[in-house]
Design a protein around this motif. Sequence first.
Motif, mmCIF file in Angstrom:
data_model
loop_
_atom_site.group_PDB
_atom_site.id
_atom_site.type_symbol
_atom_site.label_atom_id
_atom_site.label_comp_id
_atom_site.label_asym_id
_atom_site.label_seq_id
_atom_site.Cartn_x
_atom_site.Cartn_y
_atom_site.Cartn_z
ATOM 1 N N SER A 1 0.903 -1.227 -0.087
ATOM 2 C CA SER A 1 -0.250 -0.028 -0.005
ATOM 3 C C SER A 1 0.759 1.241 0.037
ATOM 4 C CB SER A 1 -0.978 -0.056 1.242
ATOM 5 O OG SER A 1 -0.196 0.157 2.511
ATOM 6 N N ALA A 2 1.841 0.999 0.590
ATOM 7 C CA ALA A 2 2.900 2.396 0.799
ATOM 8 C C ALA A 2 3.549 2.597 -0.691
ATOM 9 C CB ALA A 2 3.985 2.024 1.603
ATOM 10 N N LEU A 3 3.827 1.441 -1.329
ATOM 11 C CA LEU A 3 4.430 1.663 -2.840
ATOM 12 C C LEU A 3 3.371 2.254 -3.618
ATOM 13 C CD1 LEU A 3 6.408 -1.780 -3.189
ATOM 14 C CD2 LEU A 3 7.252 0.682 -2.545
ATOM 15 N N LYS A 4 2.112 1.632 -3.541
ATOM 16 C CA LYS A 4 1.054 2.333 -4.261
ATOM 17 C C LYS A 4 0.793 3.764 -3.896
ATOM 18 C CE LYS A 4 -2.785 2.362 -6.885
ATOM 19 N NZ LYS A 4 -2.544 2.241 -8.496
ATOM 20 N N LYS A 5 0.871 4.201 -2.761
ATOM 21 C CA LYS A 5 0.724 5.549 -2.568
ATOM 22 C C LYS A 5 2.076 6.534 -3.058
ATOM 23 C CE LYS A 5 -2.119 4.917 1.933
ATOM 24 N NZ LYS A 5 -2.078 4.930 3.363
ATOM 25 N N LEU A 6 3.166 6.067 -3.002
ATOM 26 C CA LEU A 6 4.192 6.741 -3.653
ATOM 27 C C LEU A 6 4.352 6.437 -5.080
ATOM 28 C CD1 LEU A 6 7.133 5.748 -0.944
ATOM 29 C CD2 LEU A 6 5.872 7.795 -1.200
ATOM 30 N N ASP A 7 3.510 5.916 -5.756
ATOM 31 C CA ASP A 7 3.521 5.747 -7.438
ATOM 32 C C ASP A 7 4.559 4.816 -7.445
ATOM 33 O OD1 ASP A 7 2.456 5.914 -9.724
ATOM 34 O OD2 ASP A 7 3.121 7.901 -10.123
ATOM 35 N N LEU A 8 4.842 3.952 -6.837
ATOM 36 C CA LEU A 8 6.351 3.008 -7.045
ATOM 37 C C LEU A 8 5.644 1.429 -7.639
ATOM 38 C CD1 LEU A 8 8.353 3.966 -4.115
ATOM 39 C CD2 LEU A 8 8.501 4.751 -6.542
ATOM 40 N N LEU A 9 4.525 1.276 -7.182
ATOM 41 C CA LEU A 9 4.078 0.025 -7.392
ATOM 42 C C LEU A 9 4.163 -0.446 -9.081
ATOM 43 C CD1 LEU A 9 3.018 -2.513 -5.911
ATOM 44 C CD2 LEU A 9 0.754 -1.882 -6.329
ATOM 45 N N ASP A 10 4.042 0.671 -9.878
ATOM 46 C CA ASP A 10 3.981 0.262 -11.467
ATOM 47 C C ASP A 10 5.530 0.159 -11.749
ATOM 48 O OD1 ASP A 10 1.278 0.206 -11.862
ATOM 49 O OD2 ASP A 10 0.923 2.093 -12.568
ATOM 50 N N CYS A 11 6.567 0.612 -10.880
ATOM 51 C CA CYS A 11 7.707 0.347 -11.270
ATOM 52 C C CYS A 11 8.321 -0.919 -11.090
ATOM 53 C CB CYS A 11 8.801 1.365 -10.317
ATOM 54 S SG CYS A 11 8.474 3.035 -10.540
ATOM 55 N N VAL A 12 7.535 -2.010 -10.484
ATOM 56 C CA VAL A 12 7.894 -3.227 -10.052
ATOM 57 C C VAL A 12 7.484 -4.276 -11.096
ATOM 58 C CG1 VAL A 12 7.679 -5.140 -8.352
ATOM 59 C CG2 VAL A 12 7.587 -2.828 -7.497
ATOM 60 N N THR A 13 8.535 -5.272 -11.457
ATOM 61 C CA THR A 13 8.284 -6.103 -12.422
ATOM 62 C C THR A 13 7.940 -7.437 -11.807
ATOM 63 O OG1 THR A 13 9.847 -5.267 -14.018
ATOM 64 C CG2 THR A 13 9.163 -7.367 -14.560
ATOM 65 N N TYR A 14 8.413 -7.883 -10.817
ATOM 66 C CA TYR A 14 8.186 -9.319 -10.117
ATOM 67 C C TYR A 14 7.729 -8.892 -8.581
ATOM 68 C CZ TYR A 14 10.717 -11.349 -14.134
ATOM 69 O OH TYR A 14 10.758 -12.034 -15.292
ATOM 70 N N ILE A 15 6.990 -9.687 -8.096
ATOM 71 C CA ILE A 15 6.852 -9.864 -6.719
ATOM 72 C C ILE A 15 6.967 -11.232 -6.263
ATOM 73 C CG2 ILE A 15 5.112 -9.354 -4.781
ATOM 74 C CD1 ILE A 15 3.943 -7.356 -6.102
ATOM 75 N N SER A 16 7.832 -11.551 -5.466
ATOM 76 C CA SER A 16 7.974 -13.101 -4.968
ATOM 77 C C SER A 16 7.934 -13.215 -3.655
ATOM 78 C CB SER A 16 9.404 -13.496 -5.369
ATOM 79 O OG SER A 16 10.428 -12.755 -4.400
ATOM 80 N N GLY A 17 7.075 -14.284 -3.169
ATOM 81 C CA GLY A 17 6.607 -14.679 -1.927
ATOM 82 C C GLY A 17 6.972 -16.056 -1.364
ATOM 83 N N THR A 18 7.054 -16.350 -0.125
ATOM 84 C CA THR A 18 7.046 -17.662 0.522
ATOM 85 C C THR A 18 6.186 -17.695 1.703
ATOM 86 O OG1 THR A 18 8.412 -19.479 1.217
ATOM 87 C CG2 THR A 18 9.156 -17.255 1.627
ATOM 88 N N SER A 19 5.652 -18.744 2.100
ATOM 89 C CA SER A 19 4.950 -18.912 3.312
ATOM 90 C C SER A 19 3.737 -18.013 3.550
ATOM 91 C CB SER A 19 5.907 -18.699 4.494
ATOM 92 O OG SER A 19 5.196 -19.130 5.764
ATOM 93 N N GLY A 20 3.804 -17.033 4.815
ATOM 94 C CA GLY A 20 2.746 -16.305 4.798
ATOM 95 C C GLY A 20 2.473 -14.893 3.805
ATOM 96 N N SER A 21 3.588 -14.542 3.277
ATOM 97 C CA SER A 21 3.491 -13.531 2.185
ATOM 98 C C SER A 21 2.974 -14.066 1.004
ATOM 99 C CB SER A 21 4.895 -12.875 1.911
ATOM 100 O OG SER A 21 5.780 -14.052 1.314
ATOM 101 N N THR A 22 3.036 -15.315 0.732
ATOM 102 C CA THR A 22 2.057 -15.690 -0.158
ATOM 103 C C THR A 22 0.588 -15.705 -0.163
ATOM 104 O OG1 THR A 22 1.974 -18.084 0.386
ATOM 105 C CG2 THR A 22 3.728 -17.559 -0.879
ATOM 106 N N TRP A 23 0.066 -15.634 1.143
ATOM 107 C CA TRP A 23 -1.280 -15.392 1.618
ATOM 108 C C TRP A 23 -1.965 -14.022 0.768
ATOM 109 C CZ3 TRP A 23 -0.836 -16.777 7.385
ATOM 110 C CH2 TRP A 23 -0.382 -18.204 7.391
#
Length: 830
Positions: A362-384
Motif C-alpha cells: 500500500s505504501a508503494l502504491k501511495k508513492l506511485d512506485l508499484l508500477d515500477c515493479v516487475t516481479y513480486i516473490s513470496g514464500t509462506s505467509g507472504s504468499t497469502w
Amino acid sequence: MTNPDEVKEKFCEDPETLINVPKEDKLVNLANSGGEVSTCFQLSVKILEARNLPQTDLLSEADPYVVLQLPTASSATFKTKVVSNSNHPIWNETFSFRIQKQVKNILELKIYDADSVTEDDILFTVFFDTIEVSPGKPTRKTFSLNPQGQEELDVEFQIEEISNSQEKLITNNVLVARELSCLMVQVDKTGSTAAVTEEDELELTVKGSYEDTQISTLGSGMDDSFLFHYITAQEAEMRGCLKSLAVDGGSEGIPDENLTVPLNSLTMGEEVEVNVPAPDATALRLKLKANSCSEEGTVRLGFGLCDEEQVFLKKRKQVVAKALKRVLQLERELQEDEVPVIGVMAIGGGARAMTSLYGHLSALKKLDLLDCVTYISGTSGSTWTLSSLYEDPDWSQQDLEKPINHARENMTKSKLGAFSLGSMKGYQQELRRRAEEGRPPSFVDLWALVLEYLLHGKVTEHKLSEQRASLEKGQNPLPLYLGLNVKENNLGTLDFKEWVEFSPYEIGFLKYGAFIPSELFGSEFFMGQLMKKLPESRICFLEGLWSNIFSVNLMDTWYDLTSSAETWKQHIRNKTRNIEKEPPGSRSTSWINMSWLQPGAAVTQALQGLLTGRPLHHRCHNFLRGLHLHQDYSGQRNFCTWGDCHLDSDPSQLTPLQSQLCLVDAAYFINTSCPLLLRAGRSPDLIFSFGYSLNSPFEALEQMEIYCRGQGIPFPRVELSQEDRRQPRECHVFSDPDCPEAPTVLHFPLVNLSFREYSAPGVKRSPEELAGGQVDLTGFLSPYSLANMTYSGADFDRLLHLSAYNVQNSHSEILRALRAALKHCKRHQP
C-alpha cells in the motif's frame, strides 16, 4: 510437421543445452522431428569372481551370489548362480543390457549370502557408472569392497554399438526425455478357450512402464482392454497370468506357467495374438499391438524463461518505463533496453508477514512506485497476501483498501468456526473428492482447508492459472511463489532440498530446468508426457504447501533448537558450492555401500528413520517421474548441487526417480523468496527486500548472501556495523562495487523506530496519538508471534501502518536506488 524454430525454442531455450555431446553417440539435431536421434549400445557385464568374502555363518563360509540392476536399461533384476560354501566364488556369467549413452547409467551390483532358513544377507552394494567403459574394448574392474580388508570383486565390461538402433531424445543436458511406445492389449473372448467367470482375474505387468501392473476382473459382456506406456528402447517384457479366485479369498486352479512377451519382438503397428495359460489346458487369448507415442511432451525442458513470461516482460516494461518517467521526472521516454528490472522479495512469517506485506504494498502504491515493479516473490505467509490480491486482475491499479479490509475482517474474527462440526464435514467431503480424483492423501490438504477458512471464512474457487488474467496487459507485477522439495523419510532438510517455483504460467524445478503449465500441477506424468490430467486444485491447496510447516522431522527440529546463526552459516558454507569449479575427475565413478556390515545396523537404520521420517508429509504426483538424467548432468552450468549431498552425484536417488514430491515451506532452509528473482533470465537491477522476522532482522538476507556466494550467483555483500545490528534502521542499502552484476538490495526490516514519534513522515504524533506508535515486536507476549492467527483490530492496524510508514519514510533512499538501477541496467546491456 513441426516447425524447427518452435522446437528449438521449446526445448533449447538455454544456448548451452546441446553442448558437450560425445562424438561416438552420433547425436544429430533433428529439429523437424521434435527431438534428437542418438544411437543405442549393448553393455555386457561379466561377473568374474570375488575374493576374501566375509564369513557370516558360524559353521560355514558364505554362499554368495550377485544381483545386477540397471534401471535406465531394464526394470528386470538379474542374478548369478549361488556358489556354495566359498569365500572365493567364481561365476564367469555374462549379462547384457541395451543402454542409451546420453543417459546416466548407474549399474548396481549386490553381493548376497544365500540362506535357506532366514532372509539372504546383503554383503556389499557396488554402484558403477558405465561412462567409464569405452566402446569397442573390454574393461576389467576390480572393486575393493572394504578399504580396511581384502574383499574384492572382479567384473569385466564391454560396450558395442547396436546397428540400426536409434531413439529420439529431448534433453536440456540435465534431464532426458526418451521415446515412449504404447502397448494396447485386448481380451479376445471369441478366440479364447478358457471358461472364465466373474471371479477370475487377469493380471498383466510391464515393469518399468507408467502403469506397471493392471488387474481386471473378467466377466461376460465386459470390454477388457489394457494400455501400457513404456520406453521404446528398453528391453521390457509383458507378463500375464490368469487367477481364479475362490470364495474364501484364496486362489485355485492357477497354472504353473505364465505368459511372457518381450516387447521388442513386436512390430510397431502390427497386431499379434498370444495365449495366457488357463486351467485344464485352456487358454485366454489376447490381442497385442504396439504403437509409437507421438504426443508432444508436456514437461518443458529448458532453463530459460517460458514464452508467456517473455511476452509479459515486453508489456510490463512499457508500464515500468512510464512509471519511472513520472517518479524520477525524466525528460524522455525510456527505451525497452533501458528499463531496469525491479523485484519485490517478501519472506515468510505467518499472519505477521501477510499483514506487513499489505502495508508495504500500500505504501508503494501511495508513492506511485508499484508500477515500477516487475516481479513480486513470496514464500509462506507472504504468499497469502499475493494469492488474495491476484484474484482481482487490476489490483495494483486500484486502491488497496478493499483487500486490506477483507484481511482485517478475517484476522480479527474468532477462528473457532474452522473447527466446527459443519466445517469438519466439509473438509472430509473435499478430501474424499480429491482422493476419488486420484490424488495421494495428505495431512497438508487438511491444513490447506483450515487455512482457507482462517483467511477467507469461505470456500474460494480461485486457481493459480487464473492469475494470468492479471498479466495479460502487463498491468501488474508477475507473482512468484517459492516452495521447497525435500526427501520424505531418509534425510533432513539441510541435507537435501530443491527450489520449486510456482507462477501463473509454470511450475517447475530450478535445479533440473523442468517446468509444466501451472494448471497441470498435481496431474500424473511419465517421461515428460501427461498421462492422467486431474482438475486444477483451488489455490488454497497451494497456499497450504507454500506454508507447510507440518512436514518436519525430528532432525530438522533438533537442529533448529540447538544451532545458532553462526552454526547455520558455517553449515551452508560447507554445503554450497558451484560444481563447475570442481576439478575434473574429483568424483569417483563407482562407490561402495557397506552399511549392512556395521555393528547395530538395524538399530541404526531404525533410529535414522525415526529422526528423518516426516509423519505428516505432503504428497503429490511427481511431474518429473520417469525422466532420466543426462550423462553430463552434474557438469552443466545450470545444475547446482550441495557439497555434502552425495545424492546430487547419485542419479538413482534424485527426484526424477521418485513417484511423489514432498513440498514444504521454504523457511525450512532459508526464509526468503529471493532465488526466484535471481533465476537466469530475470536478472534484477534492484530488489526491495521486505523482512518480517521479529528477532533476526538480517538473518535471511545474510543466509541468502552465503547461498549465492556458494552457487556463484551475483549478490551484494551484506555488511553491517555493530550499531546496525543493535538498532536496525527502517531501510538498509546493500550494493557491491566489486561485483557489478549484483543487484542493489533495499532491505526493510520489521522495526519500530521513528514510527513511535511520527504517524507519517514529518508528522509528529500528538500526546494522544503516542499509543498508536507502540508496536510490540519483541515482547514475550507480542501479538505478532508466528502461531497467532487472530489479531485485535488495533494490533492489525498498528502493524499495517508501521510497515507502510517504514517504506514511506525511506522515499528518498528509494528514489536514489531507482536512479542507480537505471545506470545498472545500462551497464549490463549486451
